[in-house]
Motif scaffolding. Sequence first.
Motif, PDB file in Angstrom:
ATOM      1  N   ASP A  54      10.198 -33.225   8.187  1.00  0.00           N
ATOM      2  CA  ASP A  54      11.599 -33.029   8.541  1.00  0.00           C
ATOM      3  C   ASP A  54      11.800 -31.731   9.323  1.00  0.00           C
ATOM      4  O   ASP A  54      12.737 -31.613  10.121  1.00  0.00           O
ATOM      5  CB  ASP A  54      12.463 -33.003   7.285  1.00  0.00           C
ATOM      6  N   ALA A  55      10.904 -30.762   9.094  1.00  0.00           N
ATOM      7  CA  ALA A  55      10.982 -29.477   9.794  1.00  0.00           C
ATOM      8  C   ALA A  55      10.169 -29.474  11.090  1.00  0.00           C
ATOM      9  O   ALA A  55      10.054 -28.435  11.745  1.00  0.00           O
ATOM     10  CB  ALA A  55      10.494 -28.354   8.876  1.00  0.00           C
ATOM     11  N   GLY A  56       9.584 -30.635  11.447  1.00  0.00           N
ATOM     12  CA  GLY A  56       8.829 -30.732  12.693  1.00  0.00           C
ATOM     13  C   GLY A  56       7.374 -30.338  12.605  1.00  0.00           C
ATOM     14  O   GLY A  56       6.712 -30.171  13.627  1.00  0.00           O
ATOM     15  N   ILE A  57       6.845 -30.197  11.371  1.00  0.00           N
ATOM     16  CA  ILE A  57       5.437 -29.846  11.174  1.00  0.00           C
ATOM     17  C   ILE A  57       4.674 -31.090  10.737  1.00  0.00           C
ATOM     18  O   ILE A  57       5.023 -31.739   9.736  1.00  0.00           O
ATOM     19  CB  ILE A  57       5.271 -28.749  10.102  1.00  0.00           C
ATOM     20  N   ALA A  58       3.635 -31.449  11.477  1.00  0.00           N
ATOM     21  CA  ALA A  58       2.822 -32.617  11.131  1.00  0.00           C
ATOM     22  C   ALA A  58       1.835 -32.273  10.023  1.00  0.00           C
ATOM     23  O   ALA A  58       1.396 -31.123   9.879  1.00  0.00           O
ATOM     24  CB  ALA A  58       2.063 -33.107  12.362  1.00  0.00           C
ATOM     25  N   SER A  59       1.470 -33.282   9.241  1.00  0.00           N
ATOM     26  CA  SER A  59       0.467 -33.070   8.203  1.00  0.00           C
ATOM     27  C   SER A  59      -0.346 -34.337   7.978  1.00  0.00           C
ATOM     28  O   SER A  59       0.115 -35.448   8.241  1.00  0.00           O
ATOM     29  CB  SER A  59       1.119 -32.625   6.884  1.00  0.00           C
ATOM     30  N   LEU A  60      -1.565 -34.129   7.507  1.00  0.00           N
ATOM     31  CA  LEU A  60      -2.453 -35.214   7.083  1.00  0.00           C
ATOM     32  C   LEU A  60      -2.789 -35.000   5.617  1.00  0.00           C
ATOM     33  O   LEU A  60      -3.012 -33.865   5.188  1.00  0.00           O
ATOM     34  CB  LEU A  60      -3.754 -35.224   7.887  1.00  0.00           C
ATOM     35  N   LEU A  61      -2.856 -36.080   4.855  1.00  0.00           N
ATOM     36  CA  LEU A  61      -3.265 -36.015   3.453  1.00  0.00           C
ATOM     37  C   LEU A  61      -4.435 -36.979   3.274  1.00  0.00           C
ATOM     38  O   LEU A  61      -4.252 -38.161   2.995  1.00  0.00           O
ATOM     39  CB  LEU A  61      -2.090 -36.399   2.547  1.00  0.00           C
ATOM     40  N   PRO A  62      -5.669 -36.484   3.468  1.00  0.00           N
ATOM     41  CA  PRO A  62      -6.831 -37.385   3.410  1.00  0.00           C
ATOM     42  C   PRO A  62      -7.315 -37.607   1.979  1.00  0.00           C
ATOM     43  O   PRO A  62      -7.190 -36.731   1.118  1.00  0.00           O
ATOM     44  CB  PRO A  62      -7.909 -36.623   4.212  1.00  0.00           C
ATOM     45  N   ASP A  63      -7.874 -38.784   1.736  1.00  0.00           N
ATOM     46  CA  ASP A  63      -8.659 -39.006   0.526  1.00  0.00           C
ATOM     47  C   ASP A  63     -10.016 -38.337   0.731  1.00  0.00           C
ATOM     48  O   ASP A  63     -10.671 -38.549   1.758  1.00  0.00           O
ATOM     49  CB  ASP A  63      -8.862 -40.499   0.269  1.00  0.00           C
ATOM     50  N   VAL A  64     -10.428 -37.565  -0.237  1.00  0.00           N
ATOM     51  CA  VAL A  64     -11.721 -36.882  -0.167  1.00  0.00           C
ATOM     52  C   VAL A  64     -12.806 -37.835  -0.654  1.00  0.00           C
ATOM     53  O   VAL A  64     -12.589 -38.595  -1.605  1.00  0.00           O
ATOM     54  CB  VAL A  64     -11.695 -35.610  -1.044  1.00  0.00           C
ATOM     55  N   ALA A 121     -10.112 -33.546   9.922  1.00  0.00           N
ATOM     56  CA  ALA A 121      -9.552 -32.508  10.790  1.00  0.00           C
ATOM     57  C   ALA A 121      -9.877 -32.783  12.255  1.00  0.00           C
ATOM     58  O   ALA A 121      -9.051 -32.531  13.143  1.00  0.00           O
ATOM     59  CB  ALA A 121     -10.084 -31.139  10.378  1.00  0.00           C
ATOM     60  N   ARG A 122     -11.070 -33.313  12.517  1.00  0.00           N
ATOM     61  CA  ARG A 122     -11.424 -33.644  13.907  1.00  0.00           C
ATOM     62  C   ARG A 122     -10.531 -34.752  14.452  1.00  0.00           C
ATOM     63  O   ARG A 122     -10.177 -34.753  15.635  1.00  0.00           O
ATOM     64  CB  ARG A 122     -12.902 -34.037  13.996  1.00  0.00           C
ATOM     65  N   VAL A 123     -10.161 -35.700  13.593  1.00  0.00           N
ATOM     66  CA  VAL A 123      -9.231 -36.748  14.009  1.00  0.00           C
ATOM     67  C   VAL A 123      -7.903 -36.124  14.422  1.00  0.00           C
ATOM     68  O   VAL A 123      -7.319 -36.462  15.458  1.00  0.00           O
ATOM     69  CB  VAL A 123      -9.020 -37.776  12.879  1.00  0.00           C
ATOM     70  N   ALA A 124      -7.427 -35.188  13.628  1.00  0.00           N
ATOM     71  CA  ALA A 124      -6.164 -34.515  13.945  1.00  0.00           C
ATOM     72  C   ALA A 124      -6.270 -33.714  15.233  1.00  0.00           C
ATOM     73  O   ALA A 124      -5.330 -33.672  16.034  1.00  0.00           O
ATOM     74  CB  ALA A 124      -5.761 -33.602  12.789  1.00  0.00           C
ATOM     75  N   ALA A 125      -7.415 -33.099  15.460  1.00  0.00           N
ATOM     76  CA  ALA A 125      -7.594 -32.256  16.639  1.00  0.00           C
ATOM     77  C   ALA A 125      -7.528 -33.056  17.936  1.00  0.00           C
ATOM     78  O   ALA A 125      -7.247 -32.495  19.001  1.00  0.00           O
ATOM     79  CB  ALA A 125      -8.925 -31.508  16.553  1.00  0.00           C
ATOM     80  N   MET A 126      -7.755 -34.353  17.870  1.00  0.00           N
ATOM     81  CA  MET A 126      -7.738 -35.179  19.076  1.00  0.00           C
ATOM     82  C   MET A 126      -6.332 -35.316  19.646  1.00  0.00           C
ATOM     83  O   MET A 126      -6.163 -35.534  20.845  1.00  0.00           O
ATOM     84  CB  MET A 126      -8.323 -36.567  18.765  1.00  0.00           C
ATOM     85  N   THR A 127      -5.307 -35.205  18.809  1.00  0.00           N
ATOM     86  CA  THR A 127      -3.932 -35.420  19.276  1.00  0.00           C
ATOM     87  C   THR A 127      -3.011 -34.244  19.010  1.00  0.00           C
ATOM     88  O   THR A 127      -1.927 -34.178  19.580  1.00  0.00           O
ATOM     89  CB  THR A 127      -3.333 -36.677  18.609  1.00  0.00           C
ATOM     90  N   HIS A 128      -3.409 -33.342  18.144  1.00  0.00           N
ATOM     91  CA  HIS A 128      -2.537 -32.246  17.760  1.00  0.00           C
ATOM     92  C   HIS A 128      -3.017 -30.918  18.333  1.00  0.00           C
ATOM     93  O   HIS A 128      -4.079 -30.822  18.947  1.00  0.00           O
ATOM     94  CB  HIS A 128      -2.455 -32.132  16.233  1.00  0.00           C
ATOM     95  N   GLY A 129      -2.227 -29.910  18.063  1.00  0.00           N
ATOM     96  CA  GLY A 129      -2.594 -28.546  18.428  1.00  0.00           C
ATOM     97  C   GLY A 129      -3.482 -27.936  17.357  1.00  0.00           C
ATOM     98  O   GLY A 129      -4.297 -28.644  16.749  1.00  0.00           O
ATOM     99  N   PRO A 130      -3.304 -26.665  17.057  1.00  0.00           N
ATOM    100  CA  PRO A 130      -4.168 -25.983  16.092  1.00  0.00           C
ATOM    101  C   PRO A 130      -4.159 -26.654  14.716  1.00  0.00           C
ATOM    102  O   PRO A 130      -3.131 -27.159  14.258  1.00  0.00           O
ATOM    103  CB  PRO A 130      -3.553 -24.573  16.025  1.00  0.00           C
ATOM    104  N   ILE A 131      -5.326 -26.634  14.065  1.00  0.00           N
ATOM    105  CA  ILE A 131      -5.495 -27.217  12.741  1.00  0.00           C
ATOM    106  C   ILE A 131      -5.357 -26.124  11.688  1.00  0.00           C
ATOM    107  O   ILE A 131      -5.974 -25.062  11.788  1.00  0.00           O
ATOM    108  CB  ILE A 131      -6.871 -27.882  12.598  1.00  0.00           C
ATOM    109  N   HIS A 132      -4.539 -26.388  10.680  1.00  0.00           N
ATOM    110  CA  HIS A 132      -4.355 -25.467   9.566  1.00  0.00           C
ATOM    111  C   HIS A 132      -4.739 -26.177   8.267  1.00  0.00           C
ATOM    112  O   HIS A 132      -4.510 -27.379   8.116  1.00  0.00           O
ATOM    113  CB  HIS A 132      -2.902 -25.007   9.464  1.00  0.00           C
TER     114      HIS A 132
END
Length: 236
Positions: free
Chosen positions: A51-61, A87-98
């Motif tokens: 809602d604040a414009g920040i993307a997130s991923l919640l992976p199963d480990v 994280a590499r999946v996220a890096a393909m479409t997003h900016g910096p990874i946190h």
Amino acid sequence: MIDEYAWRGGREAMLRFGPGSGPVVVVVLPLFEEANRLRASIVAMCRRLADAGIASLLPDVPGQGESLTLLQDCTLADMRAGLAAAARVAAMTHGPIHAVSIRSGVLLDTFALPERRWSFAPQPGSDLLRQLRRIDRAATLNAGAPVRELPARTTQTVTIAGNVIGRTLLDALEAADGLDAPSHGGRVVRLTGDARAADRHVEGTALWRRSEPDIDLPLVALLADDIKAWVVSCAG
């Protein structure tokens, strides 16, 4: 949105929240039963971030949650490799990874740069194993059975609190801290009452101690707002 990622051991599920570009946080749940107790709160936190414009991923480990990889076959390196692949999946479409890690998730978030690691109530591996053994001991006593000692180190797997853990993973967790400098150079948030060092202490409920999953919405809001401000500060 339900998605998946591939790693060297197969494919795992993950949830996506928020926009499809810009900075993204990869959220790392705690290990074992605490993941079940905290998952609803963490999903609520991810939605607030969205809602604040920040993307997130919640992976199963690997070896946890709905993973098809057996825990007894997993090593700490496998779990870290799975998260790094997400994280590499996220890096393909997003900016910096946190990395945003919860409790013992701090032991797995090595895919992120030190300054881009945010941790809530981080838990070292030795503390995690002591907690599992306490749970195991209590369950054994409640059942009226004699308390079990850990098997000899030559045993390949150890069952603690219902978790069949490979000896390699057990030994790695025993030695893992997650907060040793310089591996952790990011932000640490703890609950008020936890006297250990932190960048911020916040009011809230230690939901990982509850017998059933629960949500502390004020705490969810506090954590999401803190993460948002931290992500913005990393960009500055």
